[in-house]
Design a protein around this motif. Structure first.
Motif, PDB file in Angstrom:
ATOM      1  N   LEU A 299      -7.977   4.553  18.741  1.00 49.31           N
ATOM      2  CA  LEU A 299      -6.929   5.546  18.973  1.00 49.31           C
ATOM      3  C   LEU A 299      -7.435   6.716  19.820  1.00 49.31           C
ATOM      4  CD1 LEU A 299      -5.133   5.607  15.486  1.00 49.31           C
ATOM      5  CD2 LEU A 299      -4.445   4.394  17.555  1.00 49.31           C
ATOM      6  N   GLU A 300      -8.680   7.114  19.598  1.00 51.29           N
ATOM      7  CA  GLU A 300      -9.244   8.221  20.386  1.00 51.29           C
ATOM      8  C   GLU A 300      -9.261   7.881  21.868  1.00 51.29           C
ATOM      9  OE1 GLU A 300     -12.194  10.831  17.511  1.00 51.29           O
ATOM     10  OE2 GLU A 300     -13.084   9.155  18.630  1.00 51.29           O
ATOM     11  N   ARG A 301      -9.646   6.663  22.168  1.00 52.80           N
ATOM     12  CA  ARG A 301      -9.695   6.244  23.568  1.00 52.80           C
ATOM     13  C   ARG A 301      -8.299   6.082  24.153  1.00 52.80           C
ATOM     14  NH1 ARG A 301     -14.269   2.975  22.236  1.00 52.80           N
ATOM     15  NH2 ARG A 301     -16.062   3.910  23.249  1.00 52.80           N
ATOM     16  N   PHE A 302      -7.446   5.445  23.343  1.00 57.42           N
ATOM     17  CA  PHE A 302      -6.129   5.083  23.838  1.00 57.42           C
ATOM     18  C   PHE A 302      -5.273   6.326  24.091  1.00 57.42           C
ATOM     19  CE2 PHE A 302      -3.341   1.476  24.430  1.00 57.42           C
ATOM     20  CZ  PHE A 302      -2.085   2.038  24.380  1.00 57.42           C
ATOM     21  N   TYR A 303      -5.307   7.278  23.169  1.00 57.15           N
ATOM     22  CA  TYR A 303      -4.410   8.435  23.290  1.00 57.15           C
ATOM     23  C   TYR A 303      -5.127   9.700  23.764  1.00 57.15           C
ATOM     24  CZ  TYR A 303      -0.928   5.596  20.970  1.00 57.15           C
ATOM     25  OH  TYR A 303      -0.032   4.605  20.674  1.00 57.15           O
ATOM     26  N   ASP A 304      -6.416   9.591  24.041  1.00 57.46           N
ATOM     27  CA  ASP A 304      -7.202  10.747  24.432  1.00 57.46           C
ATOM     28  C   ASP A 304      -7.078  11.886  23.430  1.00 57.46           C
ATOM     29  OD1 ASP A 304      -8.809  12.448  25.780  1.00 57.46           O
ATOM     30  OD2 ASP A 304      -7.370  12.964  27.340  1.00 57.46           O
ATOM     31  N   VAL A 305      -7.439  11.585  22.197  1.00 58.68           N
ATOM     32  CA  VAL A 305      -7.402  12.610  21.154  1.00 58.68           C
ATOM     33  C   VAL A 305      -8.737  12.602  20.419  1.00 58.68           C
ATOM     34  CG1 VAL A 305      -4.914  12.586  20.728  1.00 58.68           C
ATOM     35  CG2 VAL A 305      -6.380  10.918  19.565  1.00 58.68           C
ATOM     36  N   ASP A 306      -8.989  13.669  19.696  1.00 52.57           N
ATOM     37  CA  ASP A 306     -10.176  13.711  18.844  1.00 52.57           C
ATOM     38  C   ASP A 306      -9.744  13.751  17.391  1.00 52.57           C
ATOM     39  OD1 ASP A 306     -11.710  15.606  21.321  1.00 52.57           O
ATOM     40  OD2 ASP A 306     -12.563  13.757  20.484  1.00 52.57           O
ATOM     41  N   PHE A 307     -10.416  12.982  16.582  1.00 57.64           N
ATOM     42  CA  PHE A 307     -10.088  12.975  15.165  1.00 57.64           C
ATOM     43  C   PHE A 307     -11.004  13.927  14.412  1.00 57.64           C
ATOM     44  CE2 PHE A 307      -7.508   9.507  16.173  1.00 57.64           C
ATOM     45  CZ  PHE A 307      -6.715   9.161  15.078  1.00 57.64           C
ATOM     46  N   ASP A 308     -10.431  14.678  13.527  1.00 54.38           N
ATOM     47  CA  ASP A 308     -11.195  15.549  12.644  1.00 54.38           C
ATOM     48  C   ASP A 308     -10.928  15.035  11.223  1.00 54.38           C
ATOM     49  OD1 ASP A 308     -11.211  19.167  12.017  1.00 54.38           O
ATOM     50  OD2 ASP A 308     -12.392  17.495  11.224  1.00 54.38           O
ATOM     51  N   ILE A 309     -11.901  14.283  10.682  1.00 52.22           N
ATOM     52  CA  ILE A 309     -11.676  13.607   9.413  1.00 52.22           C
ATOM     53  C   ILE A 309     -12.318  14.404   8.289  1.00 52.22           C
ATOM     54  CG2 ILE A 309     -11.998  11.448   8.146  1.00 52.22           C
ATOM     55  CD1 ILE A 309     -12.234  10.231  11.120  1.00 52.22           C
ATOM     56  N   ARG A 310     -11.460  14.882   7.389  1.00 55.04           N
ATOM     57  CA  ARG A 310     -11.958  15.813   6.378  1.00 55.04           C
ATOM     58  C   ARG A 310     -12.071  15.175   4.993  1.00 55.04           C
ATOM     59  NH1 ARG A 310      -8.608  21.126   8.452  1.00 55.04           N
ATOM     60  NH2 ARG A 310      -9.702  21.265  10.448  1.00 55.04           N
ATOM     61  N   LYS A 311     -11.737  13.875   4.902  1.00 57.26           N
ATOM     62  CA  LYS A 311     -12.021  13.197   3.621  1.00 57.26           C
ATOM     63  C   LYS A 311     -12.339  11.738   3.894  1.00 57.26           C
ATOM     64  CE  LYS A 311      -7.937  11.255   1.430  1.00 57.26           C
ATOM     65  NZ  LYS A 311      -6.675  11.397   0.741  1.00 57.26           N
ATOM     66  N   LYS A 312     -12.926  11.094   2.897  1.00 58.67           N
ATOM     67  CA  LYS A 312     -13.313   9.698   3.100  1.00 58.67           C
ATOM     68  C   LYS A 312     -12.061   8.822   3.002  1.00 58.67           C
ATOM     69  CE  LYS A 312     -17.020   6.552   1.851  1.00 58.67           C
ATOM     70  NZ  LYS A 312     -16.205   5.339   1.744  1.00 58.67           N
ATOM     71  N   ILE A 313     -11.852   8.024   4.058  1.00 54.13           N
ATOM     72  CA  ILE A 313     -10.638   7.202   4.086  1.00 54.13           C
ATOM     73  C   ILE A 313     -11.027   5.733   3.976  1.00 54.13           C
ATOM     74  CG2 ILE A 313      -8.588   6.560   5.389  1.00 54.13           C
ATOM     75  CD1 ILE A 313      -8.569   9.489   4.797  1.00 54.13           C
ATOM     76  N   SER A 314     -10.305   5.028   3.113  1.00 56.64           N
ATOM     77  CA  SER A 314     -10.482   3.578   3.055  1.00 56.64           C
ATOM     78  C   SER A 314      -9.106   2.929   3.163  1.00 56.64           C
ATOM     79  CB  SER A 314     -11.161   3.202   1.738  1.00 56.64           C
ATOM     80  OG  SER A 314     -11.190   1.800   1.627  1.00 56.64           O
TER      81      SER A 314
END
Lengths: 355, 236
Positions: A299-314
């Motif tokens: 998604l970062e590459r495709f939409y040119d966005v940066d993710f800020d992940i603040r919790k563990k996701i599964s």
């Protein structure tokens, strides 16, 4: 339409012998369907005979049929593709009984046809060859960007986001070489005298004329080659010049090769859904049992966005997610991911906050 | 960009699980399905591998169903189909345009090569093509023909009459109604000298089945639906 007025006096046999009618029933001409739908609605008294004629035609079938078997489908296809490089047909019945021998022969023929050139490219090293050509071009895409290139030999290359392709403007006389960093889909023009070679990291991918996808981002742990049509050979770069046992793999359509950079191991597999590998070029995104981390990368590459992940996701119980999107807004994709991963998200300009 | 309605946001777009064969189909559909046979053939002749795969994918199973009318030896049929494709791939540039459709071209070629192969081999179960076996017709779709007591009887009679048709008539009937070939294509595959013979062969077969077919009772179901749909669309 006056000519068609004859139909109101038609009996069953006449309908069955009428081309225009039969065409409609076996669904060949959609143009006929407009006529017949209108005609029937104007002649309800003929409904029964028309229905009967239609039922009879569509219920005719062969009594004896071949029991469909995908193995046969693939076996025959592979033999056809293998045989295209051979110079003459032989008695295939004989060959099938000795399948091992056939495969062996196919590999030898393939190597004989192209092996010498290949050998040269490995031993002398690609860098040297590239230095010899005069004009060297580099095309680059940034995040969220895609680019389609037509090379001088007619080969079409579609670059995915954050990808770099280096090549010489006019290819050399004996081969066509490009250097890839990132992901690209190649539709290589056929030229059996000049193999097309893609260098990416430790691998070179060599073809004569096919279409396939190469994914070789420097920051990813794997390099993947997936073949759509034709035949592709992937060769591992040799540390020592003229090493006798160059590791290579032949790939046919619907096969993919994954190279694990860390332990230098290869995994070749049948691809269940080749679309998943080339979806990006039509702005489709396909996830197939991907981890959240992998999804974020895409998604970062495709939409040119940066993710800020603040919790563990599964994602779900197994931590893997499968889904398919066609030209979708990022928000909608995140929406659907958020259910599986049980998270909330916020999009702020080019930043996605996950919590 | 597709817009989603608020109420279907909680549906995940469903992942498709397709077999390798379906994949070919879905991938090539977009580009080639809308093209005419002549265009696909021209692409194939130019060396376009996608066009070749498209053709192979479209017709492999149909060719097997067809070939089995001549011989039940599956390995022999696979060999013939394989040879057929290898052959046209090798000669692709010199093949010329197809006269009618890719399908009838392939059928005709397969028929020839299977018969040739059978003539060569001595123990083949269908050595002699001029025998009466092959191209047996079955009435398959139970859904459109009502399963009443009376119908069961008529169907039995119809099956009986069908089985009594000469092989050539059965063959022509299957080409025309099942394969969807034109009379020109039937003429070419069955090597009739005149197109009238194709027409006559089909209609003679139908004539012999006329009485039983008249007696059949069928469901009007799908045609009525079609009518309703039609009147909704065009009379409103």
């Amino acid at each position: 339409m006056l000519k068609r007025s004859k139909y109101k006096d038609y009996n069953l046999e006449e309908f069955l012998n009428d081309n225009f009618f039969v065409e409609w029933v076996i669904n060949k001409g959609t143009k006929n369907s407009f006529f017949w739908e209108k005609w029937i609605s104007n002649h309800p008294e003929k409904l029964e005979v028309v229905a009967k004629a239609k039922a009879i035609i569509s219920s005719l079938d062969y009594q004896e049929k071949y029991e469909r078997n995908e193995k046969d489908f693939i076996e025959v296809l592979e033999n056809i593709l293998d045989n295209s490089t051979a110079s003459k047909t032989s008695n295939l019945n004989k060959e099938r009984r000795n399948l091992g021998w056939l495969k062996y022969a196919a590999v030898i023929i393939f190597l004989m046809a192209s092996g010498i050139l290949l050998w040269f490219s490995i031993s002398s090293g690609p860098q040297l060859t590239m230095a010899e050509s005069q004009v060297i071009t580099t095309k680059k895409t940034t995040r969220g960007q895609k680019m389609t290139l037509i090379l001088s030999d007619g080969t079409e290359v579609k670059l995915n986001a954050e990808t770099k392709l280096t090549y010489s403007k006019g290819f050399s006389t004996d081969k066509r070489e490009v250097f890839l960093e990132g992901e690209a889909f190649f539709d290589v023009s056929k030229d059996s005298l000049k193999p097309f070679i893609i260098y990416s990291g430790n691998l070179s991918t060599k073809v004569l004329g096919t279409s396939f996808n190469v994914k070789a981002y420097p920051d990813q742990k794997q390099i993947t080659v997936a073949v759509v049509t034709g035949k592709v050979q992937v060769i591992k770069k040799q540390e020592i010049e003229n090493a006798p046992n160059a590791e290579y793999f032949n790939l046919i359509p619907n096969e993919a090769l994954v190279y694990e950079k860390s332990n230098e191991e290869f995994k070749k597999s049948k691809v269940e859904n080749i679309n998943a590998y080339i979806a990006w070029k039509n702005n489709h995104i396909i996830f197939k049992e991907n981890t959240f981390q992998e999804i974020v990368g895409v998604l970062e590459r495709f939409y040119d966005v940066d993710f800020d992940i603040r919790k563990k996701i599964s994602m779900g119980e197994k931590g893997l997610f499968t889904g398919e999107y066609d030209n979708e807004h990022l928000k909608n994709i995140l929406e659907s991911l958020s259910y599986a991963g049980n998270f909330k998200f916020e999009i702020k300009k080019s930043k996605v906050i996950i919590n | 960009m597709k817009m989603k309605k608020a109420d279907d946001i909680d549906h995940h777009p469903e992942a498709k699980h397709l077999s390798a064969r379906d994949d070919y189909k879905s991938y090539f559909n977009n580009q080639l399905q809308s093209k005419k046979d002549q265009e696909v053939w021209a692409l194939f002749q130019k060396g376009d591998e996608e066009a070749f795969l498209y053709i192979y994918n479209q017709y492999f199973y149909e060719l097997m169903d067809y070939g089995i009318q001549f011989s039940k030896d599956i390995e022999l049929l696979k060999d013939c189909i394989q040879d057929l494709f290898i052959n046209i791939r090798r000669k692709r540039e010199s093949l010329g345009k197809i006269s009618y459709s890719i399908k009838s071209y392939l059928f005709k070629s397969l028929k020839r090569s299977v018969i040739k192969r059978l003539a060569k081999s001595k123990n083949a179960p269908y050595k002699d093509y001029n025998n009466t076996e092959g191209f047996e017709i079955q009435l398959s779709t139970e859904t459109e023909i009502i399963n009443s007591q009376l119908n069961a009887e008529v169907k039995f009679q119809l099956k009986n009459s069908i089985s009594k048709l000469p092989k050539k008539q059965r063959e022509a009937i299957l080409y025309y109604y099942y394969e969807g070939f034109t009379y020109e294509e039937i003429t070419s595959i069955m090597e009739f000298s005149r197109i009238e013979y194709a027409r006559i062969t089909v209609s003679n077969g139908v004539k012999k089945l006329r009485r039983e077919m008249e007696l059949l009772k069928t469901k009007l179901f799908d045609i009525v639906i079609l009518l309703i749909a039609y009147s909704v669309f065009f009379t409103a």
